[in-house]
Design a protein around this motif. Structure first.
Motif, mmCIF file in Angstrom:
data_model
loop_
_atom_site.group_PDB
_atom_site.id
_atom_site.type_symbol
_atom_site.label_atom_id
_atom_site.label_comp_id
_atom_site.label_asym_id
_atom_site.label_seq_id
_atom_site.Cartn_x
_atom_site.Cartn_y
_atom_site.Cartn_z
ATOM 1 N N MET A 291 -2.887 -7.382 8.249
ATOM 2 C CA MET A 291 -3.553 -6.913 9.466
ATOM 3 C C MET A 291 -4.861 -6.208 9.094
ATOM 4 S SD MET A 291 -1.203 -7.744 11.696
ATOM 5 C CE MET A 291 -2.038 -7.001 13.102
ATOM 6 N N GLU B 32 0.486 3.029 -1.789
ATOM 7 C CA GLU B 32 -0.496 3.238 -2.859
ATOM 8 C C GLU B 32 -0.996 1.884 -3.368
ATOM 9 O OE1 GLU B 32 -1.443 6.213 -3.810
ATOM 10 O OE2 GLU B 32 0.161 7.580 -3.229
ATOM 11 N N GLU C 133 1.457 -0.389 -5.443
ATOM 12 C CA GLU C 133 2.727 -0.821 -4.869
ATOM 13 C C GLU C 133 2.810 -2.355 -4.844
ATOM 14 O OE1 GLU C 133 5.121 1.072 -1.145
ATOM 15 O OE2 GLU C 133 3.649 2.256 -2.277
ATOM 16 N N ALA D 185 -1.146 0.085 4.239
ATOM 17 C CA ALA D 185 0.237 0.306 4.666
ATOM 18 C C ALA D 185 1.026 -0.971 4.433
ATOM 19 C CB ALA D 185 0.268 0.682 6.133
ATOM 20 N N ASN E 220 4.523 -2.599 5.918
ATOM 21 C CA ASN E 220 5.537 -2.430 6.966
ATOM 22 C C ASN E 220 5.430 -1.068 7.668
ATOM 23 O OD1 ASN E 220 6.462 -4.956 6.183
ATOM 24 N ND2 ASN E 220 7.871 -4.058 4.672
ATOM 25 N N GLU E 221 4.226 -0.747 8.075
ATOM 26 C CA GLU E 221 3.940 0.491 8.813
ATOM 27 C C GLU E 221 4.271 1.760 8.043
ATOM 28 O OE1 GLU E 221 5.525 0.033 12.818
ATOM 29 O OE2 GLU E 221 3.735 -1.151 13.244
ATOM 30 N N GLU E 222 4.243 1.654 6.703
ATOM 31 C CA GLU E 222 4.406 2.851 5.901
ATOM 32 C C GLU E 222 3.275 2.915 4.884
ATOM 33 O OE1 GLU E 222 8.130 5.133 3.770
ATOM 34 O OE2 GLU E 222 8.396 3.799 5.469
ATOM 35 N N PHE E 223 2.702 4.104 4.708
ATOM 36 C CA PHE E 223 1.599 4.311 3.769
ATOM 37 C C PHE E 223 1.934 3.737 2.391
ATOM 38 C CE2 PHE E 223 -0.596 6.862 0.571
ATOM 39 C CZ PHE E 223 -1.893 6.801 1.031
ATOM 40 N N ALA F 130 -1.211 -3.727 6.115
ATOM 41 C CA ALA F 130 -2.309 -3.365 7.011
ATOM 42 C C ALA F 130 -3.362 -2.609 6.226
ATOM 43 C CB ALA F 130 -1.795 -2.516 8.167
#
Lengths: 339, 77, 339, 77
Positions: free
Chosen positions: B5, B57, B60, B50, B52-55, B69
């Motif tokens: 996204m 790094e 990752e 992000a 899956n809507e989690e911040f 995103a």
């Protein structure tokens, strides 16, 4: 005016006790542009005890499209924004205690105020000041609320020292050339949307309803119908120099701040960013040209003609602002373009 | 495939709200580099990420079906 | 003022062509309360060509907590909201063409205006007027934007005749006792949030950017951090009497409207809802008591003491408003409680 | 199980953002009746319903895993 807050005390999470708390709190608003004037109006109408508003600019014609406390008369009188805001807010609510500070939000000014405020609302237009607010917030244990917008896009984050990650955990460094309203344009509804989020969080903090604080980084695009919440609890970084176990509060240190100097005998201010950087002059030139600025340049520098100043910008971020001796004004011009 | 996204200037630069990419096993930093090149996206180094809507790094690692995103912070106010 | 809209023309989906279109459009704002004053300000600052504002009330003290165009002086002068709004909007933008209509939004008034406006913004506090707007919108082919809020909760929907479902497709009938700001309270940020959504959609419609219109029913709760988009394309009902194949525009018919009558020789107005209904007097009584109203009652009626009137409400929705002969005011009092 | 999201006064009345219910095979109207009784929820007859973020009529039948939302329209403005 006993009936004044009746619709707000009817709202159960505030109630009479919440209203009493709101009336005893002191909020520091940094910046009285679009977000600053809008948030100030919401809080003034909500009956906040004291508001301190810091801003370095005066009201200009191009502000009227989105900055809600100001009128054409303020433009004609070239009133400083903090003063014009105070005047209008007192017409709305004469019981309010408002302090207008006309000038730059320096570390000294912010740290001084941190000792007496309950909340800082970020309504600035640049990340240098935001990172400074972030460090001061952590050092003095004062919550703050980040807000920003450009085009039809905006975002907000609530930072509670000791409970949430801080802005430095999320960004690690100051983003260079964050888009500004002067380079990307802005529509009023995007401003209103950020204000809605910031002021809702502000009310929660003022009534100390900690469990309802939004735990996400919210961003939206009203024109493209996007709205996203990013969970940020994982972002908390124990190595963060602003909120981790060993703290240096880097953005309160002068070596991490933009340097300014009036050049002797010339109507010019020199501005230097705190760190070595490489600006893509080509991209910026294209962007500014499409916005109607008159630009000359070569691979080493850009010369940008503005209404009253001319800015010469070098690849390493250094700039000369010709046509002014006012350091605060020159910095404002610089940060409006470079964020 | 993974959905990427895009927000703000990234969306404008790519000319699309999202792009699809085989990103399984790659890091966030890998994806940034890949799309910067393919779609001429700029300023990705200071863009928040992000999964899956989690911040997330930069280091990752992306799993099958993850939605990524990229949210560039803006300055205006 | 050539620089005035520079930040808005910089926004590519508007641009110079969009700005020209905005300056030639006429928007009808129905209601100048919280949503009305806020939307009016955004559109005035954006440079809309003409605004017609209809409102039946005057500025009261309890409005100041969230209705952004008004000041304490307006309360002291008991200015009609439409007039007070016009005064402030002209201070913001003297080029604006503003028509203030002080009175009720009747079918005649709305249908007359439909012939000359490009967009209707719903800023009312009751569903009877909304359904009336919905029918007039379909009959005359004028888009409208529903907006409402209470507590920290709000919602909006954009209705484009011929393209989207209409409000009657979604609701089928007028919801009885929709929560109002007078029964559920309201916070300023929730108002701002609805304004952000309505005014963004308004700008899209004014620049005729149909493909970016939001195709969902949006609702949110700022205190509880909820935000939901419901897709509504499936809701389009060919049997709908407002927008289907056989249309009667039921809410333009007088038999579907609230009846009012001044009772001879008594300082009282009688109000009758258009259809048989059963109001839960017990629930309403509890709700109003918790809001501090003084209530007396028996299984057949409630007597509600208000600042200047007393309302006697029967189980079938009929009411007597004692202490006024003003039909418009009496209806306003009734709809503030019953929505 | 099905998740039933509640908004506005329904949320306040139930004291929860959502409730869980075995609603597979039931219609939206059935669910309204059920929760009205169990949680003392009011005004459900004029409440809008959605299944999986899409508007739903009263006679629509709920499938396994569907998320239902009840959104009461409000009047204030």
């Amino acid at each position: 005016m006993s009936d004044r807050y009746s619709r707000q005390t009817l709202f159960a999470p505030i109630g009479f006790e919440g209203q009493r708390m709101i009336s005893q709190k002191h909020v520091l608003l940094i910046g009285a542009g679009a977000l600053g004037s809008g948030n100030a109006e919401v809080l003034a109408r909500a009956g906040v005890g004291k508001l301190t508003i810091i801003d370095r600019d005066y009201v200009e014609e191009s502000n009227l499209q989105r900055q809600q406390l100001y009128t054409e008369q303020d433009v004609i009188e070239k009133l400083p924004k903090a003063a014009a805001a105070k005047k209008r807010l007192l017409e709305i609510n004469h019981e309010l205690n408002i302090k207008a500070v006309i000038g730059d939000a320096t570390p000294e000014v912010i740290e001084d105020l941190c000792r007496e405020v309950d909340l800082i609302l970020d309504c600035t237009d640049n990340f240098e000041t935001r990172m400074l607010i972030n460090d001061a917030s952590q050092k003095h244990g004062v919550p703050w609320i980040y807000g920003a917008c450009v085009s039809s896009y905006g975002m907000s984050l609530t930072i509670i020292p000791g409970k949430t990650p801080c802005l430095n955990c999320l960004l690690k460094k100051i983003p260079l050339q964050g888009m500004t309203c002067d380079t990307g344009g802005i529509i009023g509804p995007a401003v209103q949307m950020v204000i809605a989020h910031q002021s809702a969080e502000a009310l929660k903090i003022l009534v100390e309803d900690w469990e309802h604080i939004r735990q996400t980084f919210v961003s939206f695009d009203l024109w493209n119908n996007q709205y996203t919440n990013i969970k940020i609890s994982k972002a908390k970084d124990e190595g963060c120099l602003s909120c981790g176990t060993t703290r240096t509060y880097p953005y309160l240190q002068s070596e991490n701040r933009t340097k300014t100097a009036v050049l002797c005998g010339r109507d010019t201010v020199q501005i230097r960013p705190p760190h070595d950087t490489v600006i893509s002059l080509e991209t910026l030139s294209k962007q500014l040209k499409s916005l109607g600025y008159e630009i000359k340049g070569n691979p080493y520098l850009l010369s940008i003609e503005m209404a009253e100043q001319r800015m010469v910008l070098f690849q390493d971020g250094r700039a000369l602002i010709h046509g002014t001796k006012d350091i605060t004004h020159a910095k404002s011009v610089y940060q409006r373009i470079l964020g | 495939m993974n959905k990427i996204m895009l927000f703000a200037h990234l969306r404008d630069e790519a000319g699309a709200e999202y792009i699809e990419l085989q990103a399984e096993g790659k890091t966030v930093a890998d994806v940034k580099e890949l799309i910067a090149e393919k779609y001429n996206l700029t300023k990705l180094d200071s863009t928040m990420s992000a999964i899956n809507e989690e911040f997330a790094e930069d280091d990752e690692v992306i799993q099958k079906g993850d939605i990524i995103a990229f949210i560039p912070p803006v300055s205006g106010g």
